[in-house]
Design an enzyme around this catalytic site. Sequence first.
Site, PDB file in Angstrom:
ATOM      1  N   ASP A   1      21.310 -20.305  31.037  1.00 28.78           N
ATOM      2  CA  ASP A   1      21.115 -21.750  31.146  1.00 28.78           C
ATOM      3  C   ASP A   1      20.682 -22.177  32.538  1.00 28.78           C
ATOM      4  O   ASP A   1      20.210 -23.296  32.736  1.00 28.78           O
ATOM      5  CB  ASP A   1      22.411 -22.465  30.789  1.00 28.78           C
TER       6      ASP A   1
ATOM      7  N   GLY B   1      23.159 -34.377  21.487  1.00 34.37           N
ATOM      8  CA  GLY B   1      23.796 -35.039  20.350  1.00 34.37           C
ATOM      9  C   GLY B   1      23.921 -36.544  20.490  1.00 34.37           C
ATOM     10  O   GLY B   1      23.647 -37.297  19.547  1.00 34.37           O
TER      11      GLY B   1
ATOM     12  N   ASN C   1      21.004 -39.412  18.976  1.00 34.70           N
ATOM     13  CA  ASN C   1      21.544 -40.068  17.791  1.00 34.70           C
ATOM     14  C   ASN C   1      22.236 -41.401  18.007  1.00 34.70           C
ATOM     15  O   ASN C   1      22.673 -42.023  17.040  1.00 34.70           O
ATOM     16  CB  ASN C   1      22.532 -39.111  17.101  1.00 34.70           C
TER      17      ASN C   1
ATOM     18  N   GLU D   1      17.713 -25.341  21.571  1.00 29.05           N
ATOM     19  CA  GLU D   1      18.007 -24.202  22.437  1.00 29.05           C
ATOM     20  C   GLU D   1      17.791 -22.879  21.707  1.00 29.05           C
ATOM     21  O   GLU D   1      17.346 -21.894  22.300  1.00 29.05           O
ATOM     22  CB  GLU D   1      19.445 -24.298  22.934  1.00 29.05           C
TER      23      GLU D   1
END
Length: 415
Positions: free
Chosen positions: A154, A333, A337, A384
């Site tokens: 990452d 997330g 959303n 990802e």
Amino acid sequence: MEKYIKLTGEQFILVLNLGSSSLKFAIYHHKTMHRQWSGVIIGIGKSIGSMEVTDSHQYSALPKTEHYRNIEDAGTAIIHWLKKIKKYSLISAIGYRIVQGGADHRIPEIVSEKLLADLNALIFLAPNHLPGELSLINTFLLEFPDLKHVVCFDTNFHKDMPDHNKYYPLPAKYKDNGLIRYGFHGLSYEYIMHKLHQQHAFIDQKKIIIAHLGNGSSMAAVTFGKGFDTTMGISPMGGLVMSTRCGDLDPGAILFMLKQNDITPEELDVKLSYESGLIAIAGTGDMKELLNLSGDNQQAEAAIKLYCCQAKKFIAALAASIGGLDILIFTGGIGENSPEIRERICGEMDFMGLKIDRCLNLRKEKVISDQNSRVSVRVMATNEECMIAMHTKNILAPVVDDEPTYSSLSIAEKL
């Protein structure tokens, strides 16, 4: 004698993405990179968990409820699921997301004994992530020792940040020992930039801020197509306030907690990682729940306000870092959303040319900026798992694509 078979037909890449609250997995076609299956296991370590799988036609099987005691249980459940997927049995490689690899491990690489030893020695840099990630790798190494296992870090996206954004103002010996700002959510940022390059010919000329908002939240400033600055530092605890993580703290606050509470560094780590952030303010770190409660619950409203106000400040700070802002992207997330959170964050940002169209935002359009906004505000889904699959394919490409490969057993035969 070990049995070898020639892998001549379709081949697939298995991707495993262990996050802070779930284990995502997917199977990609090795050559086309088409996603054949995707799934998620949630509730690991809780009394009741579930596993849901979706095929390439977006058909979702009913969630399978089960008790997943730990990461090994979750990994074993995926292995058992693979037994049933005869059509996709020729797995050429397995790719993993790794949060932290220290200063010496940034670019994707094949798992080796030395790499595993190095990562074990670096657990102190990411004690809430690396143990589980290493456990997952070991589970699949034991089951599939003859496949190639590839790890993707990452931190790789942020490796080219300039020194003034990378190093802390501390004595040099700490930097030499790996105490630097690594940044995280790099695979998510990399995917967003990959999609932008596909959509726009001159995206490298734009000044971009990507807001990855979820249970773990961070932002990255991108210029000339590369990561220039980011909100997280040596660990995924820093930057914005998060679901259960504290975000940035005055060093004096940490010293206060250590001196006044007589706790160990390990106990402090638990408090800052799992008992802080939104959950410390309102009793829950779930943004949906907080939004539902906010009308009648002062603590829930206070948590949301803190989250959005901090996001505003980081957007402004990152824009100053790169000398302006052309594109703001919401992902993750919450970012993808929650129209209400996006509206709260972008509200009263006209002073820097940033304004969203409320109707476009509520309709969840891909571009939600007002027609008079100088900054283009967009909503993009991240992936990802796709980036892990692409990196895994690329690192194996000279072997798998140019000549026949051999594996001791296909998954179907092995099981």
